[in-house]
Write an enzyme that holds these catalytic residues in place. Structure first.
Site, PDB file in Angstrom:
ATOM      1  N   LYS A 120       0.847  -1.207   0.000  1.00  0.00           N
ATOM      2  CA  LYS A 120       0.000   0.000   0.000  1.00  0.00           C
ATOM      3  C   LYS A 120       0.873   1.244   0.000  1.00  0.00           C
ATOM      4  O   LYS A 120       0.627   2.195  -0.742  1.00  0.00           O
ATOM      5  CB  LYS A 120      -0.928  -0.009   1.233  1.00  0.00           C
ATOM      6  CG  LYS A 120      -2.058  -1.026   1.114  1.00  0.00           C
ATOM      7  CD  LYS A 120      -2.834  -1.208   2.417  1.00  0.00           C
ATOM      8  CE  LYS A 120      -3.836  -2.344   2.279  1.00  0.00           C
ATOM      9  NZ  LYS A 120      -4.582  -2.641   3.503  1.00  0.00           N
ATOM     10  N   GLN A 173      -4.591  -1.178   9.638  1.00  0.00           N
ATOM     11  CA  GLN A 173      -4.565  -2.527   9.070  1.00  0.00           C
ATOM     12  C   GLN A 173      -5.174  -3.534  10.048  1.00  0.00           C
ATOM     13  O   GLN A 173      -4.821  -3.560  11.226  1.00  0.00           O
ATOM     14  CB  GLN A 173      -3.109  -2.911   8.722  1.00  0.00           C
ATOM     15  CG  GLN A 173      -2.951  -4.225   8.001  1.00  0.00           C
ATOM     16  CD  GLN A 173      -3.549  -4.218   6.591  1.00  0.00           C
ATOM     17  OE1 GLN A 173      -3.643  -3.199   5.932  1.00  0.00           O
ATOM     18  NE2 GLN A 173      -3.990  -5.381   6.131  1.00  0.00           N
ATOM     19  N   ASP A 217     -10.975   3.276   4.037  1.00  0.00           N
ATOM     20  CA  ASP A 217     -11.316   1.846   4.050  1.00  0.00           C
ATOM     21  C   ASP A 217     -12.824   1.634   3.939  1.00  0.00           C
ATOM     22  O   ASP A 217     -13.282   0.512   3.687  1.00  0.00           O
ATOM     23  CB  ASP A 217     -10.853   1.228   5.378  1.00  0.00           C
ATOM     24  CG  ASP A 217      -9.689   0.270   5.225  1.00  0.00           C
ATOM     25  OD1 ASP A 217      -9.553  -0.318   4.128  1.00  0.00           O
ATOM     26  OD2 ASP A 217      -8.940   0.109   6.197  1.00  0.00           O
TER      27      ASP A 217
HETATM   28  N1  GUN Z   1      -7.094  -6.542   6.388  1.00  0.00           N
HETATM   29  C1  GUN Z   1      -7.532  -7.313   5.374  1.00  0.00           C
HETATM   30  N2  GUN Z   1      -8.174  -6.568   4.453  1.00  0.00           N
HETATM   31  C2  GUN Z   1      -8.149  -5.306   4.909  1.00  0.00           C
HETATM   32  C3  GUN Z   1      -8.646  -4.076   4.389  1.00  0.00           C
HETATM   33  O1  GUN Z   1      -9.267  -3.991   3.329  1.00  0.00           O
HETATM   34  N3  GUN Z   1      -8.394  -2.972   5.160  1.00  0.00           N
HETATM   35  C4  GUN Z   1      -7.746  -3.036   6.335  1.00  0.00           C
HETATM   36  N4  GUN Z   1      -7.575  -1.911   7.020  1.00  0.00           N
HETATM   37  N5  GUN Z   1      -7.277  -4.162   6.841  1.00  0.00           N
HETATM   38  C5  GUN Z   1      -7.474  -5.286   6.123  1.00  0.00           C
END
Ligand code: GUN
Length: 296
Positions: free
Chosen positions: A53, A97, A120
């Site tokens: 990311k 995350q 998100d």
């Molecule tokens: N962990 C797995 N998928 C995601 C996501 O789309 N966003 C976040 N913040 N954590 C994750």
């Protein structure tokens, strides 16, 4: 011939467009989108996701910052950090995350993020907008948003008359995916671990989104000829190759089998994964524009 939906390529094209728009935003308005990623603990998969990311954010020309917190961090410390990021005008998007260690309450943490910075799409303000059909107004969770672009590429924006099945009812993928498909006029079924005769129901669907975390579950007997199949699963399995045990990524769909029946299928890796990251960048750019009063 079954179409292999090339998520990596789509994501690359979209990332290039976002980078160009970011450059124009800086030149014309002096604004640089800022993305803050918070990671707690040492989970190896989360480390990889966060690294990817951040790399993509930098490729887009964003300001990208990472806050790495120890696994035993207190809830108060996390909430204080989110408060600081909410108040920081150079940060337009905040992502914590998941999963979080047990002492932290995921709901409290995700709901502490300013909905205007919730790239998100986990804050209930954004969840509610999406559920109410105000998709254009909401920050939509990145994985379903990416899946939707791939479905639209195959079938267009209006899914009237199409039946769709979403296998999996998570808040991150299944439920928002169903809301997006419904907003596009598809007739939607949400299936899950308690659904009876899943193969028979799936076989009725023009669109199949598999998000359950069971390697190669969806085989050719599950699919209607010509179906568009989106594989959200990322499962690490052990395979025997040349007398050695190797670790390999595979989806929830048996790609080789699906390719015998389906109209189009996403591969794993190289399908949904890259699109998810790119949608995070799209959401962050949009958050920066909206925060500056520039509109979408
Ligand atoms: N962990 C797995 N998928 C995601 C996501 O789309 N966003 C976040 N913040 N954590 C994750």
């Amino acid at each position: 011939m079954t179409i292999r939906i090339d998520g990596k390529r789509m994501a690359g094209d979209l990332t290039a467009r976002i980078a160009a728009e970011t450059e124009a935003l800086a030149t014309e308005h002096g604004i640089t989108p800022g993305l803050a990623v918070v990671i707690v603990g040492e989970d190896p998969a989360s480390q990889v996701y966060v690294r990817n990311k951040q790399k993509t954010a930098q490729n887009c020309g964003f300001k990208s910052i990472k806050h790495a917190l120890p696994a035993d961090v207190s809830q108060d410390t996390v909430l204080r950090l989110i408060g600081d990021l909410n108040a920081d005008p150079s940060i337009h998007g905040i992502l914590v995350q998941l999963p979080l260690p047990k002492q932290l309450d995921e709901t409290l943490v995700t709901q502490a993020i300013d909905p205007a910075k919730d790239v998100d799409g986990f804050h209930y303000v954004n969840v509610g907008k999406l559920a109410a059909g105000h998709t254009a107004d909401a920050f939509v969770p990145c994985t379903p948003a990416g899946c939707m672009l791939m479905i639209e590429q195959q079938l267009g924006n209006d899914l009237s008359g199409k039946s769709a099945i979403v296998i999996g009812r998570s808040n991150i993928v299944g439920k928002p995916m169903a809301a997006l498909l419904l907003a596009a006029n598809a007739t939607v079924t949400i299936a899950h671990s308690r659904t009876a005769d899943l193969p028979a129901i799936t076989r009725e669907a023009d669109i199949v989104v598999a998000a359950v975390g069971r390697p190669n579950m969806v085989g050719k007997e599950w699919l209607k000829p010509g179906a568009v199949v989106i594989d959200v699963g990322i499962n690490r399995i052990e395979v025997e190759e040349d007398g050695e045990t190797r670790s390999r990524l595979t989806g929830d769909v048996d790609y080789e089998e699906a390719a015998e029946v389906a109209g189009a299928v996403t591969p794993v890796p190289g399908g949904v994964g890259p699109m998810t990251i790119t949608m995070l960048m799209a959401n962050t750019l949009r958050a920066a524009r909206l925060a500056s009063g520039l509109g979408d």
